[in-house]
Design an enzyme around this catalytic site. Structure first.
Site, PDB file in Angstrom:
ATOM      1  N   ASN A   8       2.413  11.617  16.119  1.00  0.00           N
ATOM      2  CA  ASN A   8       1.059  12.419  15.282  1.00  0.00           C
ATOM      3  C   ASN A   8      -0.318  12.671  15.824  1.00  0.00           C
ATOM      4  O   ASN A   8      -0.928  13.641  15.455  1.00  0.00           O
ATOM      5  CB  ASN A   8      -0.144  10.710  14.268  1.00  0.00           C
ATOM      6  CG  ASN A   8       0.714  10.407  13.315  1.00  0.00           C
ATOM      7  OD1 ASN A   8       1.672  11.025  13.147  1.00  0.00           O
ATOM      8  ND2 ASN A   8       0.894   9.138  12.726  1.00  0.00           N
ATOM      9  N   ALA A   9      -0.640  12.339  16.818  1.00  0.00           N
ATOM     10  CA  ALA A   9      -1.336  13.166  17.578  1.00  0.00           C
ATOM     11  C   ALA A   9      -0.713  14.736  18.013  1.00  0.00           C
ATOM     12  O   ALA A   9      -1.481  15.683  17.647  1.00  0.00           O
ATOM     13  CB  ALA A   9      -1.490  12.691  19.319  1.00  0.00           C
ATOM     14  N   GLY A  11       0.568  -1.153   0.153  1.00  0.00           N
ATOM     15  CA  GLY A  11      -0.018   0.148  -0.273  1.00  0.00           C
ATOM     16  C   GLY A  11       1.137   1.528  -0.387  1.00  0.00           C
ATOM     17  O   GLY A  11       2.234   1.394  -0.268  1.00  0.00           O
ATOM     18  N   TYR A  12       0.372   2.082   0.176  1.00  0.00           N
ATOM     19  CA  TYR A  12       1.058   3.534   0.410  1.00  0.00           C
ATOM     20  C   TYR A  12       1.998   3.591   1.706  1.00  0.00           C
ATOM     21  O   TYR A  12       2.998   4.841   1.275  1.00  0.00           O
ATOM     22  CB  TYR A  12      -0.020   4.786   1.254  1.00  0.00           C
ATOM     23  CG  TYR A  12      -0.741   5.115  -0.111  1.00  0.00           C
ATOM     24  CD1 TYR A  12      -0.410   5.738  -1.253  1.00  0.00           C
ATOM     25  CD2 TYR A  12      -2.586   4.052   0.009  1.00  0.00           C
ATOM     26  CE1 TYR A  12      -1.672   6.108  -1.460  1.00  0.00           C
ATOM     27  CE2 TYR A  12      -3.533   4.508  -1.204  1.00  0.00           C
ATOM     28  CZ  TYR A  12      -2.524   5.441  -2.297  1.00  0.00           C
ATOM     29  OH  TYR A  12      -3.658   6.043  -2.728  1.00  0.00           O
ATOM     30  N   CYS A  59      -3.325   8.511   9.131  1.00  0.00           N
ATOM     31  CA  CYS A  59      -2.921   8.328  10.326  1.00  0.00           C
ATOM     32  C   CYS A  59      -3.621   9.239  11.190  1.00  0.00           C
ATOM     33  O   CYS A  59      -3.729   8.261  12.224  1.00  0.00           O
ATOM     34  CB  CYS A  59      -1.484   8.438  10.054  1.00  0.00           C
ATOM     35  SG  CYS A  59      -0.801   7.266   9.231  1.00  0.00           S
ATOM     36  N   VAL A 111       0.414  -4.243   6.620  1.00  0.00           N
ATOM     37  CA  VAL A 111      -1.445  -4.368   5.847  1.00  0.00           C
ATOM     38  C   VAL A 111      -1.967  -3.100   6.337  1.00  0.00           C
ATOM     39  O   VAL A 111      -1.927  -2.751   7.478  1.00  0.00           O
ATOM     40  CB  VAL A 111      -1.680  -5.320   5.993  1.00  0.00           C
ATOM     41  CG1 VAL A 111      -0.699  -7.025   5.898  1.00  0.00           C
ATOM     42  CG2 VAL A 111      -1.988  -5.897   7.768  1.00  0.00           C
ATOM     43  N   THR A 161      -4.911  -1.045   9.373  1.00  0.00           N
ATOM     44  CA  THR A 161      -5.492  -1.637  10.567  1.00  0.00           C
ATOM     45  C   THR A 161      -6.434  -0.054  10.453  1.00  0.00           C
ATOM     46  O   THR A 161      -6.056   1.038  11.386  1.00  0.00           O
ATOM     47  CB  THR A 161      -4.366  -1.051  11.488  1.00  0.00           C
ATOM     48  OG1 THR A 161      -3.874   0.233  11.171  1.00  0.00           O
ATOM     49  CG2 THR A 161      -3.338  -2.100  11.479  1.00  0.00           C
ATOM     50  N   ARG A 190      -7.977  26.090   1.774  1.00  0.00           N
ATOM     51  CA  ARG A 190      -6.575  25.711   1.577  1.00  0.00           C
ATOM     52  C   ARG A 190      -6.202  27.047   1.254  1.00  0.00           C
ATOM     53  O   ARG A 190      -4.461  27.123   2.067  1.00  0.00           O
ATOM     54  CB  ARG A 190      -6.471  24.709   0.687  1.00  0.00           C
ATOM     55  CG  ARG A 190      -6.700  23.211   0.765  1.00  0.00           C
ATOM     56  CD  ARG A 190      -6.197  23.085   1.969  1.00  0.00           C
ATOM     57  NE  ARG A 190      -6.361  21.237   2.231  1.00  0.00           N
ATOM     58  CZ  ARG A 190      -5.966  19.949   2.353  1.00  0.00           C
ATOM     59  NH1 ARG A 190      -5.013  20.697   3.479  1.00  0.00           N
ATOM     60  NH2 ARG A 190      -6.481  19.083   2.608  1.00  0.00           N
TER      61      ARG A 190
END
Ligand code: UDX
Ligand code: ADP
Length: 467
Positions: A225-226, A12-13, A277, A91, A93, A443
């Site tokens: 990420n948070a 994937g990405y 994410c 993979v 999640t 944006r």
């Protein structure tokens, strides 16, 4: 230990670009990327590098150089596992859509399936590397499955979270701020860590390769990420206040960003963050905190998501109220559908929610995105289950040409910051629109002054309308 054969479950990405860069940088290591999705693998093997399933600037060159030399894409998962001495699990999640933890916890079923498959196929010792973002303590679950269902071979589990951002994946992988590797504190765990350190050391300076225990590594990914998402929600909360007070969010962001304690990055106000994410990882964090009875911690982080949802709804509400409180039957053009520029990924993109809100108001939407397919756009909308699939297809149209998309519309909404939007012939667009011609720049990328000179009525996030 010298790693000779790497395999990666999931093309994937994250898995695709990461393995392509490892293969390019380590020509002596064979890298095989496998996926259960045969169409995806076929696209990775396509002779035409424009058809790779993941669009990332520079990825075509990296794949072009390594593919067929030491980089392979295949659907034969068992063979790849069997031959590898190091196995990456990359993979998906997704957030659970059913049962306990619905809407919050990560669904680990694909990870578990991978662990079971690795256990049943492996005949030699393996290092298993978790690359997918996982809730803290998943490594121990993987280890448990491997140890209890394996054929007596030894497994070492490492956590090696990926910090690449889509759209800049290749650059991020080639010159990462840091590589984080978590492993067991035992001698064997340390050996496994060293084996992976040696792989990265081929191109990443040693001082940027950090080793920790597994739990610190897993939690660091969620925390990073948070924190990043929190910055975006913080500046977005200020964008609403700026619009009320007459402050300009860009000026505020610049002024605070120059404080070296704050720094300038991730202060770009937007219609809301998206991507695979941020939301997922924060929800994960919230769920973990709740599990441990840390309700205040959970509420604190959940507010980042609440603010993000508010920002998306605020944007669509503003379109409706500006267009005289009704968009029923009116054509609104979306420029951009991807969750950010330079990617064809749309997961959690703000455009999806904004479109859904406007469709509820019976708007007609035309979408133009330079890299996202029509199929993907409909799949994103259908996934919400808000209305019948036929209705989504009749109310929303996807166009391959931006001028065609904008023709006869009442308003244009910029949802993604694609550079090409800045270079359009806006006079020609204006001439073919209904008047007053509105632009809602979610944006903050367009030159509002020159648009106003043409005759557009412009709203820009964090600035409001020019009064
Ligand atoms: C993120 C993390 O950056 C990366 O380290 C992690 O591995 C995966 O999650 P990604 O989701 O690819 O990467 O993109 P990112 O650049 O972080 O942007 C996320 C969202 O925030 C996008 O929708 C983007 O448009 C938005 N954003 C970002 C803003 O609205 N303003 C900003 O200032 C920065
Ligand atoms: P990410 O952004 O984390 O890379 P993606 O959804 O883009 O997430 O990619 C995950 C990939 O993992 C998908 O292509 C999916 O088909 C693949 N996958 C899921 N389960 C398995 C499995 N058991 N073995 C191999 N690949 C899998």
């Amino acid at each position: 230990m010298n790693v000779k054969n790497i395999c990666c479950l999931g093309a994937g990405y994250v898995g695709g670009p990461t393995m392509a860069v490892i293969a390019q940088q380590c020509p002596h290591i064979n890298v095989t990327v496998v996926d259960v999705n045969a169409t995806r693998i076929a696209a990775w093997n396509d002779a035409d590098l424009d058809k790779l399933p993941v669009f990332e600037p520079g990825l075509d060159n990296v794949v072009g150089e390594a593919r067929g030399r030491n980089l392979f894409f295949s659907t034969d998962v068992d063979q790849a596992i069997d031959e590898a001495d190091m196995i990456f699990i990359s993979v998906n999640t997704p957030t659970k859509t059913y049962g306990k933890g619905k809407g919050m916890a990560a669904d680990l079923k694909y990870i578990e399936l991978c662990a079971r498959q690795i256990a049943s196929v492996s005949k030699t010792n393996k290092i298993v590397v978790e690359k997918s973002t996982l809730p803290v303590r998943t490594a121990s679950a993987i280890k448990n499955i491997l140890d209890h269902t394996g054929n007596g071979v030894e497994f070492q589990i490492l956590s090696n979270p990926e910090f690449l951002a889509e759209g800049t994946a290749v650059d991020d992988l080639l010159a990462p701020d840091r590589v984080l590797i978590g492993g067991d504190t035992s001698d064997k765990g340390q050996e496994a860590i060293q084996a992976l350190v040696d792989v990265y050391a081929h191109w990443v300076p040693k001082e940027r390769i950090l080793t920790t225990n597994v739990w610190s590594s897993e939690l660091s990914k969620l925390t990073a990420n948070a924190f990043l998402a929190q910055r975006v929600s913080s500046i977005n909360s200020m964008s609403a206040l700026c619009e009320k007070t007459g402050a300009d969010v860009n000026e505020v962001a610049k002024a605070i960003g120059l404080d070296s304690r704050i720094g300038s990055k991730f202060l770009k106000s937007s219609v809301g963050f998206g991507g695979s994410c941020f939301q997922k990882d924060i929800l994960n964090l919230v769920y973990i905190a709740k599990t441990y009875g840390l309700n205040e911690v959970a509420d604190y982080w959940e507010q980042v998501i609440i603010m993000n949802d508010y920002q998306k709804n605020r944007f669509s509400n503003n379109i409706v109220s500006t267009l005289y409180n009704t968009v029923s039957g009116k054509k609104i053009t979306f420029l951009g559908w991807a969750f950010k520029k330079d990617t064809n990924d749309t997961r959690e993109s703000a455009a999806i929610q904004v479109a859904d809100n406007l469709l509820n108001e019976q708007a007609h939407i035309a979408v133009y995105d330079p890299k996202v397919t029509e199929e993907r756009i409909y799949a994103d909308l259908d996934y919400l289950n808000t209305r019948a699939e036929e209705e989504n297809r009749s109310l929303l149209n996807v166009k391959n040409d931006p001028y065609e998309a904008c023709k006869d519309s009442h308003a244009i909404a910029v949802l993604t910051e694609w550079d090409e939007f800045k270079t359009y012939d806006w006079q020609a667009i204006y001439d073919n629109m209904l008047k007053p011609a509105f632009v809602f720049d979610g944006r903050g990328i367009l030159d509002i002054k020159s648009l106003e000179n043409i005759g557009f009525v412009c709203y820009s996030i964090g600035k409001g309308f020019n009064k």
